[in-house]
Design a protein around this motif. Structure first.
Motif: not given
Ligand code: RVP
Length: 501
Positions: A317, A319, A358, A360, A381-382, A405, A407-409, A418-419, A431-432
Motif C-alpha cells: 500500500s 510502495c 506479501d 497488497g 503491513g497496512r 504508516y 514504507g521501508e523505502g 532493502r532497495y 520507493e515508499g
C-alpha cells in the motif's frame, strides 16, 4: 528481443471464489488454518507451522516486540524489522522470548522506606494499583511485601506514612514458586480468593506477578504460537550485508525464523546469505528469502535452500517501486505462477517450499484468495499498522484517529538495504511513502473477525484446511462491471462505508 507476457498481470480484486458444495461437516468450528512456513520433505511433518496464516511485515512502522507478542498470542508470526542496529533488534527478540503469557514482570515497585505519597504518585503514573515492595525497589529485588489499594485508607493515613507500616508483609503473603505453571497459579488465586499472585525464586526475589484477569485472557488465546519451552515464537528480518553479524546475534537472542528483507530477491546476494546461514548452523536455522514474482525467481531461491519464498513486488500500500522503477507484477498473477512452480518443484524433488504472498491485501477476502491461489501464508503491513500494538503514534487528523504508516523505502525509514542492488550505494530515491492509516483499535478484536471470515469462506468452498482449499477452490476472473456489482450499488448509503475494513 525482449520477452512479452501474453496475459496482463492481475490483482486480487479481479478474482472471486465460486462456492462448492458445503457439507454438514464444513463448519467454521472444524476449520484449521494451520500452515507451514518452513520447507519439508514429502511424507515428513513440517518443522515449523503457524496457527493462522498471517505474518506482520518487516517494517519499522509495523513489527516491534509489542506487535510480535500480540500476533503470536493469536497464532500468527511477526518479523521484527531489520532497519535498526543489531543489538536493538536482538533486544526486541529477547523481549518476545521472555514474555510469559499470564506472567508479567512487575512494573510498579517501591522500597519499604518510601511513603504513601510515593505509592499514590506511582499509581497515577502507571495506572496499576498492585505494587511490589522490594528491598532495592527493583522489579527483581527481594520481595518484602505488597501494597494494593486495600492496604490504605486515604482519609485516615498521612501521606508521609512509611510503606513498611501498612504493606502486606511477606510473612502474610500467599505466593507461588519459580517453575509454577499458569494453571497452578490460577488454582492458588481461586483457592485463596486473590487478585494477584507474586512468583518468587529460591532467594525470595520477585520474578513475576500473575493476575486473575490475565489467566482468563490466556484461556481466550488457544491458538498461541509457542516453542517447545512454551515461549512465544518470533521472526526477524535480515539483510544481505551485515548477516554474518546480525544472524548470530538474533540466533543468540532466540529468534525462531529469519527472513531476508528485500524488494527484489532474485539476486546472488540472497543465495550467498541463505547458503551461509544453512552452512553456519547446519541447516537448523530457518530462513525465508524474497521477494520474487515468477517461476525463475522462486526456483533460484528454493534451490539456494530458502525455507520459504516471499512473493510480491510493488503491491504494498505504501510502495511506489512500480512508479519509480517500472518493475513489479500484479500480486495475484505472481502468486499463481509461483505457486505452480512450487508444486512442480515438490513433484520433482519431494521438497515442499512454502510461499508467502506479501503486500497488497486490502480486503480480508484477499487473504482467502491468496491462500486459494496457492500461498501458504500472507504478510501484511497496512493491516497491522492500524492497531494499538503497532509501534507508531496515534494521532487525531480532522475528526478521525489515525496511525502513522511509512514504507521501508521511504526517506523516513531509510532502509536502503532493502532497495539496493548491491555495491556501496545509498538510498537515492524513495520507493515508499509516509502515510496515515485509519486507527482500528486492538489487534485481537480485528484479527478475530478476519479469521472468522476466512474460515467461513473456506466452508463455502467445501474445505476445512488450507491444503483442501488449494485443491478444491474454483476461482473466477471478474469483469470491471461485475466488480461494481460486488459493492453496495444503486442505493443511498446511510453511513460512509469503510473500504479499509
Ligand atoms: P501492505 O500490506 O500492502 O501495506 O504491504 C506491506 C509490504 O509492502 C511489506 O511487507 C513490504 O514487502 C512492502 N514494502 C515495505 N516498504 C515498502 C516501500 O517503502 N516501498 N514496501
Amino acid at each position: 528481443m525482449a520477452h512479452f507476457y501474453r496475459e496482463p498481470s492481475r490483482t486480487f480484486s479481479e478474482y472471486l471464489l465460486v462456492p462448492n458444495l458445503t457439507t454438514k461437516t464444513s463448519i467454521p468450528g472444524n476449520v484449521s488454518l494451520k500452515t507451514p512456513i518452513a520447507r519439508y520433505m514429502k511424507g515428513e511433518k513440517c518443522p515449523f507451522e503457524i496457527t493462522i496464516p498471517v505474518a506482520s511485515a518487516i517494517m519499522q512502522s509495523v513489527s516491534d516486540s509489542n506487535m510480535a507478542i500480540a500476533l503470536a498470542r493469536s497464532g500468527g508470526i511477526s518479523f521484527i524489522y531489520a532497519s535498526q542496529p543489531i543489538e536493538q533488534q536482538a533486544e526486541m527478540v529477547i523481549k518476545v522470548k521472555n514474555y510469559k503469557a499470564g506472567f508479567v514482570v512487575s512494573d510498579s515497585n517501591l522500597k519499604p522506606d518510601q511513603t504513601l505519597k510515593d505509592v499514590l504518585d506511582l499509581k497515577a503514573r502507571t495506572g496499576h494499583s498492585t505494587i511490589a515492595i522490594t528491598e532495592d525497589g527493583s522489579s527483581t529485588g527481594k520481595l518484602l511485601g505488597v501494597v494494593t489499594s486495600r492496604d490504605y485508607r486515604l482519609s485516615r493515613s498521612p501521606l508521609d506514612r512509611k510503606i513498611q507500616e501498612f504493606m502486606t508483609p511477606f510473612s502474610s503473603l500467599i505466593y507461588g514458586k519459580e517453575g509454577i505453571t499458569l494453571s497452578e497459579a490460577n488454582d492458588m488465586i481461586w483457592d485463596h480468593k486473590l487478585n494477584c499472585l507474586p512468583i518468587i525464586n529460591k532467594n525470595q526475589n520477585i520474578m513475576y506477578l500473575v493476575f486473575r484477569k490475565d489467566y482468563d485472557d490466556h484461556k481466550e488465546n488457544p491458538d498461541e504460537l509457542l516453542d517447545q519451552n512454551k515461549r512465544l515464537r518470533v521472526g526477524a528480518g535480515i539483510n544481505t550485508r551485515d548477516f554474518t553479524e546480525r544472524v548470530p546475534a538474533l540466533v543468540k537472542a532466540g529468534v525462531d525464523v529469519l527472513c531476508i528483507d528485500s524488494s527484489d530477491g532474485f539476486s546472488e546476494w540472497q543465495r550467498e546469505t541463505v547458503q551461509w546461514i544453512k552452512q553456519e548452523y547446519n541447516g537448523t536455522v530457518k530462513v525465508g528469502a524474497g521477494n520474487v514474482v515468477d517461476k525463475e525467481g522462486f526456483l533460484y531461491l528454493a534451490e539456494s535452500g530458502a525455507d520459504f519464498v516471499k512473493v510480491g513486488i510493488g503491491g504494498g500500500s505504501i510502495c511506489i517501486t512500480r512508479e519509480q522503477k517500472g518493475i513489479g507484477r500484479g500480486q495475484a498473477t505472481s502468486v499463481i505462477e509461483v505457486a505452480q512452480a512450487r508444486d512442480e518443484y515438490f513433484k520433482q524433488t519431494g521438497i515442499y517450499v512454502p510461499i508467502c504472498s506479501d503486500g497488497g491485501i486490502v480486503h480480508d477476502y484477499h487473504i482467502t484468495l491468496a491462500l486459494a491461489m496457492g500461498a501458504d501464508f500472507v504478510m501484511l503491513g497496512r493491516y497491522f499498522a492500524r492497531f494499538d500494538e503497532s509501534p507508531t503514534r496515534k494521532l487525531k487528523v480532522g475528526a478521525n484517529f489515525v496511525k502513522e504508516y511509512w514504507g521501508e523505502g521511504s526517506n523516513r525509514a531509510r532502509n536502503w538495504e532493502r532497495y539496493d542492488a548491491g555495491g556501496e550505494q545509498k538510498l537515492e530515491f524513495e520507493e515508499g511513502v509516509d502515510s496515515y492509516v485509519p486507527y482500528a483499535g486492538k489487534l485481537k478484536d480485528n484479527l478475530d473477525i478476519t479469521i472468522s471470515k476466512i474460515k467461513s469462506t473456506l466452508c463455502n468452498c467445501g474445505a476445512v484446511t488450507i491444503e483442501e482449499l488449494q485443491k478444491v477452490a474454483r476461482i473466477t476472473f471478474v469483469s470491471s462491471t461485475s466488480i461494481i456489482e460486488g459493492g453496495a450499488h444503486d442505493v443511498i448509503l446511510k453511513e460512509s462505508h469503510s473500504l479499509l475494513k
